[in-house]
Design a protein around this motif. Structure first.
Motif, PDB file in Angstrom:
ATOM      1  N   ASP A 302      45.921  32.275  39.967  1.00 25.58           N
ATOM      2  CA  ASP A 302      44.867  32.897  39.172  1.00 25.58           C
ATOM      3  C   ASP A 302      44.260  34.069  39.935  1.00 25.58           C
ATOM      4  O   ASP A 302      43.913  33.935  41.116  1.00 25.58           O
ATOM      5  CB  ASP A 302      43.769  31.877  38.849  1.00 25.58           C
ATOM      6  N   PHE A 303      44.112  35.200  39.244  1.00 26.23           N
ATOM      7  CA  PHE A 303      43.646  36.433  39.871  1.00 26.23           C
ATOM      8  C   PHE A 303      42.433  37.008  39.159  1.00 26.23           C
ATOM      9  O   PHE A 303      42.177  36.715  37.986  1.00 26.23           O
ATOM     10  CB  PHE A 303      44.740  37.511  39.795  1.00 26.23           C
ATOM     11  N   PHE A 304      41.746  37.904  39.886  1.00 24.40           N
ATOM     12  CA  PHE A 304      40.829  38.867  39.284  1.00 24.40           C
ATOM     13  C   PHE A 304      41.415  40.246  39.519  1.00 24.40           C
ATOM     14  O   PHE A 304      41.805  40.587  40.652  1.00 24.40           O
ATOM     15  CB  PHE A 304      39.434  38.783  39.914  1.00 24.40           C
ATOM     16  N   LEU A 305      41.480  41.048  38.482  1.00 25.15           N
ATOM     17  CA  LEU A 305      41.974  42.421  38.569  1.00 25.15           C
ATOM     18  C   LEU A 305      40.805  43.353  38.301  1.00 25.15           C
ATOM     19  O   LEU A 305      40.272  43.395  37.190  1.00 25.15           O
ATOM     20  CB  LEU A 305      43.096  42.648  37.550  1.00 25.15           C
ATOM     21  N   THR A 306      40.378  44.087  39.328  1.00 28.12           N
ATOM     22  CA  THR A 306      39.202  44.947  39.196  1.00 28.12           C
ATOM     23  C   THR A 306      39.568  46.296  38.578  1.00 28.12           C
ATOM     24  O   THR A 306      40.740  46.657  38.479  1.00 28.12           O
ATOM     25  CB  THR A 306      38.544  45.171  40.572  1.00 28.12           C
TER      26      THR A 306
END
Length: 367
Positions: A302-306
């Motif tokens: 699981d990622f956060f893409l800024t």
């Protein structure tokens, strides 16, 4: 052709018990019945193991909020060693048919944290999913993030508290180091269990108490503002990554209920609308995280893409959900691996890993 005997172990004592029941149901429904003979072993909330019949192993099976394990009177136990006595009836010691491979779809503590994997390893049974070490590492958000950070993979900044220094947790210090809002999480829980998003001292103090109800170690993290991207990984020595998907929460954050109970709690963009180059970057980051944490078989990263294109790993889930609204099987389906084929590949990977492990020497002296 002789069928492969597959044991599906599900349920468990964790807070994710009901999710596991849903996952087991979907796997049972999708598994290739011509190729596999299924044995169902349900673990109740007291930790007892029940040998279940496929026609009656669940109550309220179609209602995620009311689903329950239908406990049998046939309790089973697993025993160490190899041969034909890996599982026995607890009441009379009668030996069950030997299992060729196990799919342990027990989410959360005592199922996903290496505990169950260690028991299966002692019993010399092949099992789906990462090893004891990898399962333990990935379950502990603090340790996993330290290893990811050491490998040069971006993770959110955070503070860690245990029951021994809980009194040192200060809202003002956390704001100074992490800003607001922030997230407070039990270190060893999954699926948003015990997780709170906080912006005030009152919320901070309350969220700490909630998190410590679930674990002896708590992580306080900065909030990363970005898109929530997930990628499924499959394989042993040469893992492959699925097309990424995106979570579009309809609530404040992607809560436990949004993930597994409320089908309207979040929209899933599968695949995610991303430039081709970003897709490749996410897939590469997923495989890098998978290998850094020594995963095998499967994991969902699981990622956060800024907005500026930076990719942060939020967590690595070693036994992701297999419910009707779970991302892992959906991502592989859109990537060209149907549900039934995915299950077969996972079982094949488990057997291959087991065979490789059994080639290792267990003595320093040659016979």
């Amino acid at each position: 052709m002789k069928k492969v005997k597959v044991g599906i172990i599900f349920g468990g004592k964790s807070a994710e018990h009901e999710v596991s029941l849903q996952s087991a149901k979907n796997i049972v429904d999708a598994i290739d019945k011509d190729k596999y003979e299924v044995t169902l072993i349900g673990i109740d909330k007291q930790g007892r193991w029940h040998l279940n019949d496929q026609t009656s192993y669940l109550l309220n099976a179609e209602n995620p909020k009311l689903i329950q394990l239908n406990k049998s009177n046939d309790n089973v136990a697993i025993v160490p060693g190899s041969g034909s006595s890996q599982m026995i009836h607890a009441s009379n010691g009668a030996v069950l048919d030997q299992l060729d491979v196990v799919f342990p779809i027990v989410h959360g503590t005592l199922g996903e944290d290496g505990s169950l994997q260690g028991m299966l390893r002692l019993a010399n049974v092949p099992f789906v999913g990462p090893s004891v070490l990898s399962s333990s590492i990935c379950m502990d958000k603090d340790i996993a993030k330290r290893l990811l950070q050491g490998a040069g993979i971006h993770v959110a900044k955070g503070l860690v508290y245990t029951t021994a220094n809980k009194q040192d947790a200060a809202y003002e210090q956390a704001v100074e180091e992490l800003g607001t809002p922030m997230f407070i999480k039990p270190a060893n829980q999954g699926s948003s269990v015990g997780v709170s998003k906080v912006s005030t001292k009152e919320e901070f103090d309350k969220a700490l108490d909630v998190a410590f109800d679930y674990d002896h170690k708590v992580v306080v993290e900065e909030a990363i503002i970005g898109r929530e991207i997930e990628c499924a990984v499959l394989g042993n020595e040469e893992p492959k990554a699925s097309l990424p998907g995106e979570i579009l929460p309809q609530t404040a954050f992607y809560s436990y209920e949004s993930k597994y109970i409320d089908e309207k709690g979040a929209e899933l963009a599968i695949p995610a609308e991303l430039p081709e180059e970003t897709v490749k970057q996410v897939q590469a980051a997923a495989i890098a995280a998978f290998q850094t944490l020594q995963c095998e078989g499967l994991a969902r990263v699981d990622f956060f893409l800024t907005e500026d294109g930076k990719i942060y790993v939020n967590e690595v889930n070693t036994l992701p959900g297999f419910t009707k609204i779970s991302m892992y099987p959906k991502l592989w389906e859109i990537s060209g691996v149907p549900y039934s084929e995915l299950i077969s590949e996972l079982l094949d990977l488990a057997i291959a890993r087991h065979e490789k492990d059994n080639q290792l020497k267990s003595t320093v002296w040659d016979d």
